[in-house]
Design a protein around this motif. Structure first.
Motif, mmCIF file in Angstrom:
data_model
loop_
_atom_site.group_PDB
_atom_site.id
_atom_site.type_symbol
_atom_site.label_atom_id
_atom_site.label_comp_id
_atom_site.label_asym_id
_atom_site.label_seq_id
_atom_site.Cartn_x
_atom_site.Cartn_y
_atom_site.Cartn_z
ATOM 1 N N GLY A 1 0.830 -1.198 0.000
ATOM 2 C CA GLY A 1 0.000 0.000 0.000
ATOM 3 C C GLY A 1 0.865 1.248 0.000
ATOM 4 N N ASP A 2 0.228 2.399 -0.202
ATOM 5 C CA ASP A 2 0.990 3.659 -0.165
ATOM 6 C C ASP A 2 1.656 3.870 1.184
ATOM 7 O OD1 ASP A 2 -1.131 5.290 1.478
ATOM 8 O OD2 ASP A 2 -2.254 4.440 -0.187
ATOM 9 N N GLY A 3 1.028 3.354 2.260
ATOM 10 C CA GLY A 3 1.571 3.538 3.602
ATOM 11 C C GLY A 3 2.983 2.983 3.753
ATOM 12 N N THR A 4 3.307 1.957 2.967
ATOM 13 C CA THR A 4 4.626 1.324 3.057
ATOM 14 C C THR A 4 5.743 2.218 2.544
ATOM 15 O OG1 THR A 4 3.601 -0.833 2.760
ATOM 16 C CG2 THR A 4 5.938 -0.701 2.261
ATOM 17 N N THR A 5 5.402 3.161 1.668
ATOM 18 C CA THR A 5 6.456 3.835 0.911
ATOM 19 C C THR A 5 7.242 4.882 1.699
ATOM 20 O OG1 THR A 5 4.959 5.496 -0.018
ATOM 21 C CG2 THR A 5 5.203 3.449 -1.251
ATOM 22 N N ASN A 6 6.888 5.075 2.982
ATOM 23 C CA ASN A 6 7.720 5.951 3.809
ATOM 24 C C ASN A 6 8.503 5.163 4.852
ATOM 25 O OD1 ASN A 6 7.126 8.421 2.542
ATOM 26 N ND2 ASN A 6 5.101 8.360 3.490
ATOM 27 N N ILE A 7 8.483 3.851 4.727
ATOM 28 C CA ILE A 7 9.256 3.012 5.649
ATOM 29 C C ILE A 7 10.647 2.796 5.029
ATOM 30 C CG2 ILE A 7 9.414 0.732 6.720
ATOM 31 C CD1 ILE A 7 6.411 0.599 6.744
ATOM 32 N N GLY A 8 11.688 2.902 5.862
ATOM 33 C CA GLY A 8 13.052 2.759 5.362
ATOM 34 C C GLY A 8 13.286 1.466 4.613
ATOM 35 N N MET B 1 -0.012 14.437 3.073
ATOM 36 C CA MET B 1 0.521 14.856 4.370
ATOM 37 C C MET B 1 1.790 14.116 4.767
ATOM 38 S SD MET B 1 -2.762 15.261 6.851
ATOM 39 C CE MET B 1 -1.816 15.155 8.354
ATOM 40 N N SER B 2 1.938 12.906 4.243
ATOM 41 C CA SER B 2 3.031 12.071 4.755
ATOM 42 C C SER B 2 4.156 11.825 3.758
ATOM 43 C CB SER B 2 2.464 10.717 5.214
ATOM 44 O OG SER B 2 1.776 10.091 4.154
ATOM 45 N N SER B 3 3.956 12.194 2.483
ATOM 46 C CA SER B 3 4.981 11.911 1.485
ATOM 47 C C SER B 3 5.492 13.193 0.846
ATOM 48 C CB SER B 3 4.414 11.007 0.373
ATOM 49 O OG SER B 3 4.006 9.789 0.920
ATOM 50 N N ALA B 4 6.792 13.449 0.954
ATOM 51 C CA ALA B 4 7.379 14.642 0.354
ATOM 52 C C ALA B 4 7.233 14.588 -1.165
ATOM 53 C CB ALA B 4 8.845 14.767 0.747
ATOM 54 N N GLU B 5 7.220 13.375 -1.736
ATOM 55 C CA GLU B 5 6.901 13.196 -3.157
ATOM 56 C C GLU B 5 5.643 12.332 -3.238
ATOM 57 O OE1 GLU B 5 5.918 13.483 -6.125
ATOM 58 O OE2 GLU B 5 7.943 14.071 -6.773
ATOM 59 N N PRO B 6 4.460 12.983 -3.307
ATOM 60 C CA PRO B 6 3.220 12.201 -3.302
ATOM 61 C C PRO B 6 2.937 11.474 -4.615
ATOM 62 C CG PRO B 6 2.748 14.561 -3.379
ATOM 63 C CD PRO B 6 4.233 14.433 -3.283
ATOM 64 N N LYS C 1 7.231 8.137 -8.889
ATOM 65 C CA LYS C 1 8.509 8.837 -9.096
ATOM 66 C C LYS C 1 9.548 8.489 -8.042
ATOM 67 C CE LYS C 1 6.514 12.930 -11.316
ATOM 68 N NZ LYS C 1 6.197 14.346 -11.106
ATOM 69 N N ARG C 2 9.122 7.781 -7.012
ATOM 70 C CA ARG C 2 10.013 7.607 -5.875
ATOM 71 C C ARG C 2 11.116 6.590 -6.098
ATOM 72 N NH1 ARG C 2 6.894 8.389 -0.363
ATOM 73 N NH2 ARG C 2 9.009 8.955 0.229
ATOM 74 N N GLY C 3 11.074 5.896 -7.249
ATOM 75 C CA GLY C 3 12.186 5.007 -7.589
ATOM 76 C C GLY C 3 13.342 5.776 -8.219
ATOM 77 N N ALA C 4 13.123 7.061 -8.517
ATOM 78 C CA ALA C 4 14.121 7.849 -9.256
ATOM 79 C C ALA C 4 15.479 7.867 -8.557
ATOM 80 C CB ALA C 4 13.612 9.276 -9.459
ATOM 81 N N ALA C 5 15.473 7.921 -7.230
ATOM 82 C CA ALA C 5 16.739 7.980 -6.485
ATOM 83 C C ALA C 5 17.563 6.711 -6.698
ATOM 84 C CB ALA C 5 16.467 8.186 -5.002
ATOM 85 N N PHE C 6 16.893 5.651 -7.158
ATOM 86 C CA PHE C 6 17.587 4.373 -7.376
ATOM 87 C C PHE C 6 17.656 4.032 -8.869
ATOM 88 C CE2 PHE C 6 15.036 4.486 -3.505
ATOM 89 C CZ PHE C 6 16.054 4.487 -2.570
ATOM 90 N N ARG C 7 17.349 5.034 -9.690
ATOM 91 C CA ARG C 7 17.318 4.835 -11.140
ATOM 92 C C ARG C 7 16.339 3.723 -11.545
ATOM 93 N NH1 ARG C 7 23.605 5.879 -13.042
ATOM 94 N NH2 ARG C 7 23.708 7.984 -12.196
ATOM 95 N N ILE C 8 15.230 3.642 -10.813
ATOM 96 C CA ILE C 8 14.183 2.675 -11.144
ATOM 97 C C ILE C 8 13.067 3.418 -11.871
ATOM 98 C CG2 ILE C 8 12.391 1.156 -10.196
ATOM 99 C CD1 ILE C 8 14.264 0.413 -7.957
ATOM 100 N N GLU C 9 12.765 2.936 -13.066
ATOM 101 C CA GLU C 9 11.713 3.557 -13.873
ATOM 102 C C GLU C 9 10.350 3.258 -13.250
ATOM 103 O OE1 GLU C 9 12.456 2.675 -18.064
ATOM 104 O OE2 GLU C 9 10.314 2.983 -18.406
ATOM 105 N N GLY C 10 9.491 4.283 -13.193
ATOM 106 C CA GLY C 10 8.165 4.084 -12.607
ATOM 107 C C GLY C 10 7.064 4.505 -13.549
ATOM 108 N N GLU C 11 5.896 3.871 -13.362
ATOM 109 C CA GLU C 11 4.721 4.249 -14.148
ATOM 110 C C GLU C 11 3.518 4.335 -13.236
ATOM 111 O OE1 GLU C 11 3.451 2.608 -17.872
ATOM 112 O OE2 GLU C 11 5.483 1.902 -18.282
ATOM 113 N N ARG C 12 2.566 5.196 -13.612
ATOM 114 C CA ARG C 12 1.332 5.312 -12.852
ATOM 115 C C ARG C 12 0.187 4.848 -13.742
ATOM 116 N NH1 ARG C 12 -0.379 10.947 -10.056
ATOM 117 N NH2 ARG C 12 0.139 9.970 -8.088
ATOM 118 N N VAL C 13 -0.711 4.045 -13.170
ATOM 119 C CA VAL C 13 -1.851 3.566 -13.954
ATOM 120 C C VAL C 13 -3.136 3.806 -13.156
ATOM 121 C CG1 VAL C 13 -1.747 1.170 -13.074
ATOM 122 C CG2 VAL C 13 -2.697 1.603 -15.337
ATOM 123 N N ASP C 14 -4.227 3.997 -13.871
ATOM 124 C CA ASP C 14 -5.541 4.165 -13.244
ATOM 125 C C ASP C 14 -5.977 2.801 -12.692
ATOM 126 O OD1 ASP C 14 -8.198 4.454 -12.600
ATOM 127 O OD2 ASP C 14 -8.715 5.609 -14.393
#
Ligand SMILES: Cc1ncc(C[n+]2csc(CCOP(=O)(O)OP(=O)(O)O)c2C)c(N)n1
Length: 200
Positions: free
Chosen positions: A5-12, A45-50, A54-67
């Motif tokens: 879930g989205d909640g996981t994406t702020n865990i180290g 409220m909880s993600s600097a990059e909501p 895009k949050r894979g960018a720091a690791f050069r991981i390509e990301g996509e968003r889908v409906d």
């Protein structure tokens, strides 16, 4: 594929996983289900990059968003990324967004959302099942008769399962952790029937 879930994406640990997946060229597709709320906290409220893809960018991981309300779009995008992960031997990040129709759990009345937000989340135009139903009907695959037939058979199956559960004897406490872990773990053995927690 690894789903969260989205909640996981702020865990180290998530960021560590992305880092090692890219370093080791692992063919993993990380699928983030973004319903814009982690328990009662919004992604904004909880993600600097909501924009989570895009949050894979720091690791050069390509990301996509889908409906994520569109089953077929999710299938097509996921299939493409899985194929690319295999061919290119590299991880990808897929963000599927949709709305959470209810609270986080049965004890969560979702009071942190306005009535309008709650209604919009449950509206037919945002419901993946209703959308898929319309797509199948338009393609001539789903007829009214077939829809009724499927609904009746699902209802019968669920009723049978619920009746089976209601009419079965209560399981023995000693079976509480059966099928939970592949191998014994220390905490589990400390919480077996001899534990005062379970004393009659
Ligand atoms: C490692 C870990 N940290 C914290 C929690 C507590 N926790 C349970 S659910 C949750 C948020 C989940 O958010 P999301 O995945 O977006 O699910 P949703 O609220 O949409 O159901 C948290 C922090 C947990 N279960 N595990």
């Amino acid at each position: 594929m690894c789903q969260m879930g989205d909640g996981t994406t702020n865990i180290g640990a998530w960021h560590e996983s992305l880092n090692i997946a890219k370093l080791w060229n692992l063919p993993v597709v990380f699928v983030v289900i973004n319903n814009f709320t982690g328990m009662g906290t919004t992604v904004e409220m909880s993600s600097a990059e909501p924009e989570l893809y895009k949050r894979g960018a720091a690791f050069r991981i390509e990301g996509e968003r889908v409906d994520g309300r569109d089953v077929l779009a999710v299938r097509d995008t996921a299939t493409r990324l899985v194929e690319r992960a295999r061919e290119e031997q590299t991880p990808f990040l897929l963000e599927a967004w949709s709305y959470r129709q209810k609270g986080h759990s049965v004890v969560d009345p979702a009071k942190y959302r306005t009535d309008e937000q709650r209604e919009s989340a449950r509206a037919e135009e945002n419901d993946p099942i209703v959308i898929f139903d319309a797509q199948l009907a338009k393609a001539g695959i789903l007829t009214d008769d077939l829809r009724d037939e499927i609904a009746a058979s699902v209802k019968a199956e669920v009723t049978e399962a619920a009746d089976f559960a209601e009419n079965s004897p209560k399981p023995d406490v000693s079976t509480l952790f059966d099928y939970t872990y592949a191998t014994p773990v220390p905490n589990e053995s400390r919480r077996m029937p001899a534990d005062p927690v379970f004393a009659e």
